[in-house]
Structure formats: C-alpha cells, structure tokens
Design a protein around this motif. Structure first.
Motif, short mmCIF file in Angstrom:
data_model
loop_
_atom_site.label_atom_id
_atom_site.label_comp_id
_atom_site.label_asym_id
_atom_site.label_seq_id
_atom_site.Cartn_x
_atom_site.Cartn_y
_atom_site.Cartn_z
N ALA A 165 0.86 -1.18 0.00
CA ALA A 165 0.00 0.00 0.00
C ALA A 165 0.90 1.23 0.00
CB ALA A 165 -0.89 0.01 1.23
N ILE A 166 0.52 2.24 -0.77
CA ILE A 166 1.26 3.51 -0.79
C ILE A 166 0.25 4.64 -0.73
CG2 ILE A 166 1.39 3.62 -3.32
CD1 ILE A 166 4.24 4.85 -2.87
N PHE A 167 0.57 5.69 0.00
CA PHE A 167 -0.40 6.76 0.27
C PHE A 167 0.35 7.98 0.78
CE2 PHE A 167 0.07 3.55 3.48
CZ PHE A 167 0.46 4.26 4.61
N THR A 168 -0.32 9.13 0.73
CA THR A 168 0.24 10.36 1.27
C THR A 168 -0.27 10.55 2.70
OG1 THR A 168 0.28 11.32 -0.94
CG2 THR A 168 0.45 12.85 0.91
N GLY B 1 3.71 7.39 2.66
CA GLY B 1 3.75 6.21 3.51
C GLY B 1 3.71 4.97 2.64
N PHE B 2 4.42 3.95 3.06
CA PHE B 2 4.52 2.73 2.26
C PHE B 2 4.51 1.53 3.19
CE2 PHE B 2 7.02 -0.58 0.20
CZ PHE B 2 6.39 -0.68 -1.03
N LEU B 3 3.66 0.57 2.92
CA LEU B 3 3.57 -0.66 3.69
C LEU B 3 3.67 -1.85 2.74
CD1 LEU B 3 0.54 0.33 5.95
CD2 LEU B 3 2.91 0.09 6.73
N THR B 4 4.45 -2.84 3.11
CA THR B 4 4.54 -4.05 2.30
C THR B 4 4.48 -5.27 3.19
OG1 THR B 4 5.81 -5.20 0.58
CG2 THR B 4 7.06 -4.10 2.28
N VAL B 5 3.86 -6.31 2.69
CA VAL B 5 3.61 -7.53 3.45
C VAL B 5 3.97 -8.74 2.59
CG1 VAL B 5 1.84 -8.96 4.56
CG2 VAL B 5 1.72 -6.47 4.73
N ASP C 175 -5.76 9.11 -1.39
CA ASP C 175 -5.01 8.74 -2.59
C ASP C 175 -4.34 7.38 -2.44
OD1 ASP C 175 -3.10 9.38 -0.71
OD2 ASP C 175 -1.87 10.60 -2.05
N GLY C 176 -4.82 6.56 -1.52
CA GLY C 176 -4.19 5.27 -1.30
C GLY C 176 -4.26 4.35 -2.51
N PHE C 177 -3.20 3.61 -2.73
CA PHE C 177 -3.15 2.63 -3.82
C PHE C 177 -2.62 1.33 -3.25
CE2 PHE C 177 -0.93 0.48 -7.32
CZ PHE C 177 -1.99 0.35 -8.22
N LEU C 178 -3.38 0.26 -3.43
CA LEU C 178 -2.99 -1.05 -2.91
C LEU C 178 -3.00 -2.05 -4.05
CD1 LEU C 178 -5.12 0.38 -0.65
CD2 LEU C 178 -4.23 -1.50 0.69
N ASP C 179 -2.02 -2.96 -4.04
CA ASP C 179 -1.94 -3.95 -5.11
C ASP C 179 -0.98 -5.05 -4.69
OD1 ASP C 179 -2.34 -5.19 -7.56
OD2 ASP C 179 -1.90 -3.38 -8.74
N THR C 180 -0.85 -6.04 -5.54
CA THR C 180 0.18 -7.06 -5.36
C THR C 180 1.45 -6.60 -6.06
OG1 THR C 180 -0.54 -8.23 -7.35
CG2 THR C 180 -1.50 -8.94 -5.25
N VAL C 181 2.59 -7.12 -5.62
CA VAL C 181 3.87 -6.84 -6.28
C VAL C 181 4.05 -7.91 -7.36
CG1 VAL C 181 6.34 -6.56 -5.99
CG2 VAL C 181 4.78 -5.91 -4.14
N SER C 182 4.07 -7.47 -8.61
CA SER C 182 3.99 -8.42 -9.72
C SER C 182 4.81 -7.94 -10.91
CB SER C 182 2.53 -8.59 -10.16
OG SER C 182 1.69 -8.87 -9.07
#
Length: 423
Positions: free
Chosen positions: A186-189, A223-227, A270-277
């Motif tokens: 997820a990435i967002f301001t 802000g950036f979150l990865t799982v 403005d959040g954007f969430l996705d898989t890393v692909s």
C-alpha cells in the motif's frame, strides 16, 4: 514506415511510456493520438528513478536538464529494527545500486508533466476516455472508446500499465502473463509528523515493512507498507477494502509508529494497494497492436527499473517504427532489440526474495549484516543491468544499425552517444 503524417497511431495511456512514445513518434513524422482515462495529465505520485540507459533517452528527448532540476536528492536512508532502533544509515544510491550525479530521482507526476510538455502541442490528446474495443481489419484497427466514439487508426500501442486493457483485449486475461512476486503493498500520502526532510526511514520485521519517504521539505510524505504473502491473494487483489484489511491484519500488534501509519493508510484519499507483480509475455505485439512499458514488461517496483524500462522501450519502439518499412518488421525488431534488456532487469528480483523485505527472521538478520557492510564499503558503479543496452542513434539515415545488449557493460557505455542525435 511512411513518416509524412499519413500513418496514424493511437497510444493508449498518457503514462511515462505513452508520452515518451508519442513525443518520439511525432519527431519521426507520425500522426499521434493519445487517449487517457484520467480527466487531465496525472500529477503527484511517489518518487521514481531514471537510471542507466534511460538517462540517455531523457537526454535525447531534451528533458534531462529539467529532470536534474527536479531531482529529489534524498540524503539518507535509515533502517530500523522492529523496536525502532537504527540498524544502518546509508545513501539511497548505495542501497538501490544507482550512480551518484548520473541517475535521477523525481516525483512521477513531475516526470509525466515534463514529458507531456514535449508533445502536448504536437499530438492530439483525448482525456477522460479509454479504449473499450479493438477490431483489426485490412489496413488498420477500428477502435471503440468508452465514450461511444469510434475511430480508425493504422496502429494501436498499449501503454496503459500493469492492468492494461489493451493487453486484455488483444492477448487475453492478465493472469496469463501475471507473475506474482510474493508481496502485497500500500502507498499513500500522509502528514509528516516526524519532521523528516529529504530522506527515507524504513522499519522492518520479518515479512513486513513500513517506510516513510520525505520528498524535499514538504509537510507531507509518502507512507509505504509491504507484506510478504506467499500465495497470490486472488480473491481480494482488485478489492481495495479487502486489500487494506489484509495489510492491516499483518501489522496487528506491531510497535514503533506502525499504528499511526496504519491510521494514515485508512484515512488517505489517494491510497493505492496492489500485489507486487511482473508482466512476462512471449510477445509484445499482435497484428497492428503492440504494447510498451508496464503493459508489456512490468518489472515491479522492487527492481526500481519500471520507469527506466518505460523510457527505453518507448524510444526503441518509436525508432523501430520509423526505421522499418512495415509495422510487422518494426514490431519484431523492437522485441528483438529490447527483450534481453528487459529480462536482465526483471531478473533483479525473484519471487519472495526482495532484498529490502526479508520474509523470515534469519533472512532479515542477513540483510541487516549486508547493510552494515555497505556502510563501510567503497561506492559501487551501479548495476550492469541498468546500462545493458546501448541505444542506436536517434537519427535514422543508417537503417541497418541496431542496439547491442551486453551483460556487465561499463556504466558509462549507454550514456555515450553513438552518432547524430535528433533535435
């Protein structure tokens, strides 16, 4: 191909790849229309890198001085452990394998704005619309737009990103080409409540990471979150609410500033969430339709090369169309000349092995040891994959020349012009 304005090209997507392609096609005399689903050129966006061969594309496009002026110039990258203690403090270039004073980092929206200005008065732009249907016929492609408008073009190029509609219409469902790399993000301001400036702070625990990315001296940050998620979360991949819940659940109980970052993710507009692909395709064209950028060969943000591949691929595609007498030969040459470069950069990361986001405690400790070693190691000269393709001249009086791809090329090789350059 005919370059007196009689060859019409539709570019789907005012992306980095789409705008670069449009700019170079116009220089070569094609009539270009760009369709973009947003209502205006996209602004904002997280920071991106222009490295290696792509820096030379920017120079030939005439935008490199403006990129240097917009360069973020991040000063440091601080790594924290699960308790918030510092593990290492490094130059971002050392971590990413970039080259100081040669590679450029700037907000995505700044780059697309600069590219848009190179071609805004030279091409037709259709905003707030998108491609809905394609039907190839003898001599052209009939295009149906979401608005209901129907038009015909000699060629159609999909530059519409990882989830390309053009690719779906011509080549089939995305899952055929989608390579999941084992992470969700997820990435967002969010507000900068920590007083950060021109820096990145990254917190890690096994299988998860949080980063605060301060661009310049602004009052907000990215802000950036990865799982780490071993199996692709197919049921929720296109559901932002479900993806947000998946990410939130992974950080349950974590300390440091994680609760505040999670709150910011939930509140962000403005959040954007996705898989890393990645996107891996056996071919990038079919008939009179071709793909470029993430639509054809997304490498994922883990490589740091998405923007650079978009710039290089677009330049090479435009030049190939200008050099060759027919689209089939041009598309084949584009694939032949660029594919090895793409593959080298996609190979910078494998499934589940992103260097910055270890999934286990043991892998995290090994990474931390490497980071501590980098703090005392001499500077590297960049990654060979970044400069593995030497561009052919922009001028096309010699139609027989083609680029070379070589592993282990000297970092300066791709930035040395090999002849005359188009203005």
């Amino acid at each position: 191909m005919t370059r007196n304005g009689s060859t019409t090209v539709l570019v789907s997507g005012a992306s980095v790849a789409g705008l670069t392609l449009a700019s170079w096609l116009r220089r070569y005399g094609f009539t270009v229309t760009v369709v973009e689903k947003s209502a205006a050129p996209r602004t904002g966006g997280y920071p991106i890198d222009v490295r290696g061969t792509a820096v030379e594309v920017a120079r030939r496009t005439g935008i490199l001085p403006r990129l240097h002026k917009a360069h973020i110039e991040s000063r440091r990258m601080t790594f924290l452990d699960a308790g918030g203690a510092a593990v290492a403090v490094l130059s971002p270039q050392v971590v990413a394998g970039g080259v100081e004073e040669r590679d450029v980092e700037l907000p995505r929206g700044t780059l697309t704005g600069i590219l848009y200005e190179t071609v805004r008065d030279e091409a037709e732009f259709v905003f707030d619309d998108s491609v809905e249907g394609l039907a190839e016929r003898d001599g052209g492609v009939d295009v149906t737009f979401r608005s209901g408008t129907r038009r015909s073009f000699d060629l159609v190029i999909g530059a519409d990103g990882l989830h390309s509609r053009t690719r779906e219409l011509v080549f089939g469902p995305e899952q055929r080409f989608h390579r999941y790399l084992g992470y969700c993000f997820a990435i967002f301001t969010m507000p900068d409540r920590w007083g950060l400036s021109r820096e990145v702070v990254m917190w890690n625990a096994p299988g998860r990471a949080a980063a605060l990315y301060a661009v310049g001296d602004r009052d907000d940050l990215h802000g950036f979150l990865t799982v780490a998620h071993p199996e692709p979360p197919l049921p929720v991949r296109r559901d932002p609410v479900a993806m947000r819940e998946l990410v939130t659940a992974a950080f349950a109980g974590d300390g440091w500033e994680i609760p505040a970052v999670l709150d910011a993710m939930r509140d962000a507009s403005d959040g954007f969430l996705d898989t890393v692909s990645q996107i891996r395709m056996p071919r990038w064209s079919a008939g009179r339709v071709a793909l470029v950028g993430d639509a054809a060969f997304a490498p994922s943000f883990l490589t740091g090369q998405g923007t650079s591949l978009a710039l290089v691929g677009a330049y090479m595609l435009a030049r190939s169309l200008a050099v060759h007498d027919d689209h089939a030969t041009a598309f084949a040459a584009y694939e032949r000349d660029v594919r090895r470069f793409v593959e080298l950069n996609q190979a910078l990361v494998g499934q589940g092995d992103a260097a910055l986001f270890p999934a286990t405690a043991e892998a995290l400790e090994r990474r931390n040891q490497r980071l501590r070693g980098l703090a005392t190691a001499p500077p590297r000269a960049g990654r060979p994959a970044h400069t593995a393709l030497a561009l052919p001249d922009a001028a096309i009086q010699n139609t027989g020349d083609s680029p070379t791809t070589r592993q282990g090329a000297h970092p300066d090789a791709a930035t040395r012009p090999r002849g005359s350059v188009a203005p």
